[in-house]
Design an enzyme around this catalytic site. Structure first.
Site, PDB file in Angstrom:
ATOM      1  N   ARG A   1     -23.798 -13.782 -22.347  1.00 15.96           N
ATOM      2  CA  ARG A   1     -24.257 -12.910 -23.437  1.00 15.96           C
ATOM      3  C   ARG A   1     -23.651 -11.517 -23.357  1.00 15.96           C
ATOM      4  O   ARG A   1     -23.458 -10.860 -24.357  1.00 15.96           O
ATOM      5  CB  ARG A   1     -25.784 -12.800 -23.420  1.00 15.96           C
ATOM      6  CG  ARG A   1     -26.474 -14.058 -23.887  1.00 15.96           C
ATOM      7  CD  ARG A   1     -27.885 -14.092 -23.416  1.00 15.96           C
ATOM      8  NE  ARG A   1     -27.907 -14.090 -21.961  1.00 15.96           N
ATOM      9  CZ  ARG A   1     -28.995 -13.881 -21.229  1.00 15.96           C
ATOM     10  NH1 ARG A   1     -30.138 -13.645 -21.809  1.00 15.96           N
ATOM     11  NH2 ARG A   1     -28.921 -13.923 -19.909  1.00 15.96           N
TER      12      ARG A   1
ATOM     13  N   LYS B   1     -40.023 -19.423  -9.803  1.00 12.79           N
ATOM     14  CA  LYS B   1     -39.776 -18.543 -10.958  1.00 12.79           C
ATOM     15  C   LYS B   1     -41.034 -18.321 -11.801  1.00 12.79           C
ATOM     16  O   LYS B   1     -40.990 -17.606 -12.797  1.00 12.79           O
ATOM     17  CB  LYS B   1     -38.652 -19.117 -11.831  1.00 12.79           C
ATOM     18  CG  LYS B   1     -37.282 -18.598 -11.451  1.00 12.79           C
ATOM     19  CD  LYS B   1     -36.237 -18.853 -12.511  1.00 12.79           C
ATOM     20  CE  LYS B   1     -35.845 -17.605 -13.278  1.00 12.79           C
ATOM     21  NZ  LYS B   1     -34.784 -17.849 -14.266  1.00 12.79           N
TER      22      LYS B   1
ATOM     23  N   SER C   1     -35.328 -15.684 -22.790  1.00 13.31           N
ATOM     24  CA  SER C   1     -36.646 -16.301 -22.923  1.00 13.31           C
ATOM     25  C   SER C   1     -37.746 -15.253 -22.693  1.00 13.31           C
ATOM     26  O   SER C   1     -38.747 -15.240 -23.404  1.00 13.31           O
ATOM     27  CB  SER C   1     -36.773 -17.467 -21.959  1.00 13.31           C
ATOM     28  OG  SER C   1     -35.794 -18.435 -22.277  1.00 13.31           O
TER      29      SER C   1
ATOM     30  N   HIS D   1     -29.604 -20.710 -26.904  1.00 17.68           N
ATOM     31  CA  HIS D   1     -29.263 -21.923 -26.141  1.00 17.68           C
ATOM     32  C   HIS D   1     -28.787 -23.039 -27.080  1.00 17.68           C
ATOM     33  O   HIS D   1     -27.810 -23.732 -26.781  1.00 17.68           O
ATOM     34  CB  HIS D   1     -30.495 -22.447 -25.382  1.00 17.68           C
ATOM     35  CG  HIS D   1     -31.013 -21.552 -24.305  1.00 17.68           C
ATOM     36  ND1 HIS D   1     -32.300 -21.084 -24.272  1.00 17.68           N
ATOM     37  CD2 HIS D   1     -30.422 -21.050 -23.188  1.00 17.68           C
ATOM     38  CE1 HIS D   1     -32.488 -20.333 -23.191  1.00 17.68           C
ATOM     39  NE2 HIS D   1     -31.368 -20.290 -22.512  1.00 17.68           N
TER      40      HIS D   1
HETATM   41  N1  COA Z   1     -29.240 -17.582 -25.180  1.00 18.80           N
HETATM   42  C1  COA Z   1     -30.409 -16.988 -24.927  1.00 18.80           C
HETATM   43  N2  COA Z   1     -30.879 -16.769 -23.688  1.00 18.80           N
HETATM   44  C2  COA Z   1     -30.098 -17.139 -22.665  1.00 18.80           C
HETATM   45  C3  COA Z   1     -28.864 -17.742 -22.858  1.00 18.80           C
HETATM   46  C4  COA Z   1     -28.431 -17.954 -24.185  1.00 18.80           C
HETATM   47  N3  COA Z   1     -27.272 -18.508 -24.481  1.00 18.80           N
HETATM   48  N4  COA Z   1     -28.320 -17.991 -21.663  1.00 18.80           N
HETATM   49  C5  COA Z   1     -29.187 -17.565 -20.750  1.00 18.80           C
HETATM   50  N5  COA Z   1     -30.267 -17.049 -21.348  1.00 18.80           N
HETATM   51  C6  COA Z   1     -31.426 -16.414 -20.723  1.00 18.80           C
HETATM   52  C7  COA Z   1     -32.504 -17.370 -20.374  1.00 18.80           C
HETATM   53  O1  COA Z   1     -33.410 -17.514 -21.427  1.00 18.80           O
HETATM   54  C8  COA Z   1     -33.124 -16.697 -19.176  1.00 18.80           C
HETATM   55  O2  COA Z   1     -34.025 -15.729 -19.612  1.00 18.80           O
HETATM   56  P1  COA Z   1     -35.199 -15.190 -18.672  1.00 18.80           P
HETATM   57  O3  COA Z   1     -34.564 -14.674 -17.424  1.00 18.80           O
HETATM   58  O4  COA Z   1     -35.785 -14.169 -19.523  1.00 18.80           O
HETATM   59  O5  COA Z   1     -36.078 -16.355 -18.421  1.00 18.80           O
HETATM   60  C9  COA Z   1     -31.976 -15.979 -18.523  1.00 18.80           C
HETATM   61  O6  COA Z   1     -31.023 -15.828 -19.502  1.00 18.80           O
HETATM   62  C10 COA Z   1     -31.427 -16.729 -17.385  1.00 18.80           C
HETATM   63  O7  COA Z   1     -30.981 -17.931 -17.915  1.00 18.80           O
HETATM   64  P2  COA Z   1     -30.863 -19.395 -17.428  1.00 18.80           P
HETATM   65  O8  COA Z   1     -29.635 -19.895 -18.055  1.00 18.80           O
HETATM   66  O9  COA Z   1     -32.093 -20.171 -17.713  1.00 18.80           O
HETATM   67  O10 COA Z   1     -30.588 -19.204 -15.979  1.00 18.80           O
HETATM   68  P3  COA Z   1     -31.532 -19.269 -14.852  1.00 18.80           P
HETATM   69  O11 COA Z   1     -31.060 -18.180 -13.969  1.00 18.80           O
HETATM   70  O12 COA Z   1     -32.932 -19.319 -15.220  1.00 18.80           O
HETATM   71  O13 COA Z   1     -31.115 -20.700 -14.345  1.00 18.80           O
HETATM   72  C11 COA Z   1     -29.915 -22.285 -13.073  1.00 18.80           C
HETATM   73  C12 COA Z   1     -30.032 -20.873 -13.569  1.00 18.80           C
HETATM   74  C13 COA Z   1     -31.202 -23.051 -13.169  1.00 18.80           C
HETATM   75  C14 COA Z   1     -28.865 -22.989 -13.877  1.00 18.80           C
HETATM   76  C15 COA Z   1     -29.443 -22.162 -11.624  1.00 18.80           C
HETATM   77  O14 COA Z   1     -30.319 -21.291 -10.927  1.00 18.80           O
HETATM   78  C16 COA Z   1     -29.407 -23.476 -10.936  1.00 18.80           C
HETATM   79  O15 COA Z   1     -28.498 -24.253 -11.163  1.00 18.80           O
HETATM   80  N6  COA Z   1     -30.407 -23.730 -10.086  1.00 18.80           N
HETATM   81  C17 COA Z   1     -30.553 -24.940  -9.305  1.00 18.80           C
HETATM   82  C18 COA Z   1     -30.161 -24.635  -7.864  1.00 18.80           C
HETATM   83  C19 COA Z   1     -28.668 -24.509  -7.780  1.00 18.80           C
HETATM   84  O16 COA Z   1     -27.944 -25.442  -8.022  1.00 18.80           O
HETATM   85  N7  COA Z   1     -28.207 -23.272  -7.458  1.00 18.80           N
HETATM   86  C20 COA Z   1     -26.810 -22.912  -7.481  1.00 18.80           C
HETATM   87  C21 COA Z   1     -26.071 -23.197  -6.237  1.00 18.80           C
HETATM   88  S1  COA Z   1     -26.837 -22.741  -4.743  1.00 18.80           S
END
Ligand code: COA
Length: 158
Positions: free
Chosen positions: A91, A42, A129, A18
């Protein structure tokens, strides 16, 4: 005009993957708000406050970066603060489908807010993560994968 971007995610916790994406995005934007998604469904390991604190401590007071959280939609937060773009990291090909779908939803909500995607560096392709937390519990040294302040807190998981 100042170009503002939102970097949203769970950040449970923030990793060097990140941080790398954020640092590269900082070359293109004047200000980036790292936005922690407060989604109790989550079942996060760290509280929102802990996740925000780890991000702050890992970024060493960069004046171009802010850290915040939201319980709402990312695009609505972006509208509220006058942001122009959302930053996401890719990724592997498997990330693409999910990101494609989320981008379509975000564009439906507000087509003026663009998503900008950064390809993860080779060294960080495999990190998430969850895998980091699993490795820590299994006794693997993850010091090259997470910032120092995160490593300190991860040690409490053992
Ligand atoms: N390096 C390392 N890990 C990464 C990464 C990177 N560059 N990019 C993503 N990841 C990993 C994260 O650590 C996470 O790991 P985990 O699943 O083991 O916890 C996974 O990839 C998912 O990453 P993340 O980027 O945190 O995405 P998320 O799915 O948890 O979050 C949101 C996505 C929060 C951005 C999205 O759900 C959101 O915007 N939610 C709010 C509601 C909304 O607006 N929804 C969309 C329209 S309805």
């Amino acid at each position: 005009m100042k170009l503002i971007a939102i970097y949203p995610g769970s950040f449970d916790p923030i990793t060097n993957g990140h941080v790398d994406i954020l640092n590269r995005a900082l070359r293109l934007f004047d200000k980036i708000i790292v936005l922690v998604a407060d989604n109790p469904a989550k079942k996060p390991t760290f509280s929102v406050e802990e996740r925000k604190a780890m991000i702050w401590e890992s970024l060493e007071d960069n004046p171009k970066v802010e850290v915040d959280s939201t319980t709402g939609l990312t695009v609505h937060y972006a509208e509220k603060v006058g942001a122009h773009a959302l930053i996401r990291g890719l990724r592997a090909a498997t990330d693409f489908e999910y990101e494609f779908q989320m981008n379509s939803a975000n564009q439906f909500i507000n087509a003026n807010i663009e998503s900008v995607f950064f390809m993860a560096k080779h060294d960080f392709m495999f990190i998430s993560s969850s895998t980091i937390k699993e490795m820590v519990i299994g006794g693997v040294d993850v010091s090259s994968l997470v910032p120092g302040p995160v490593l300190k807190r991860l040690k409490t998981l053992k």
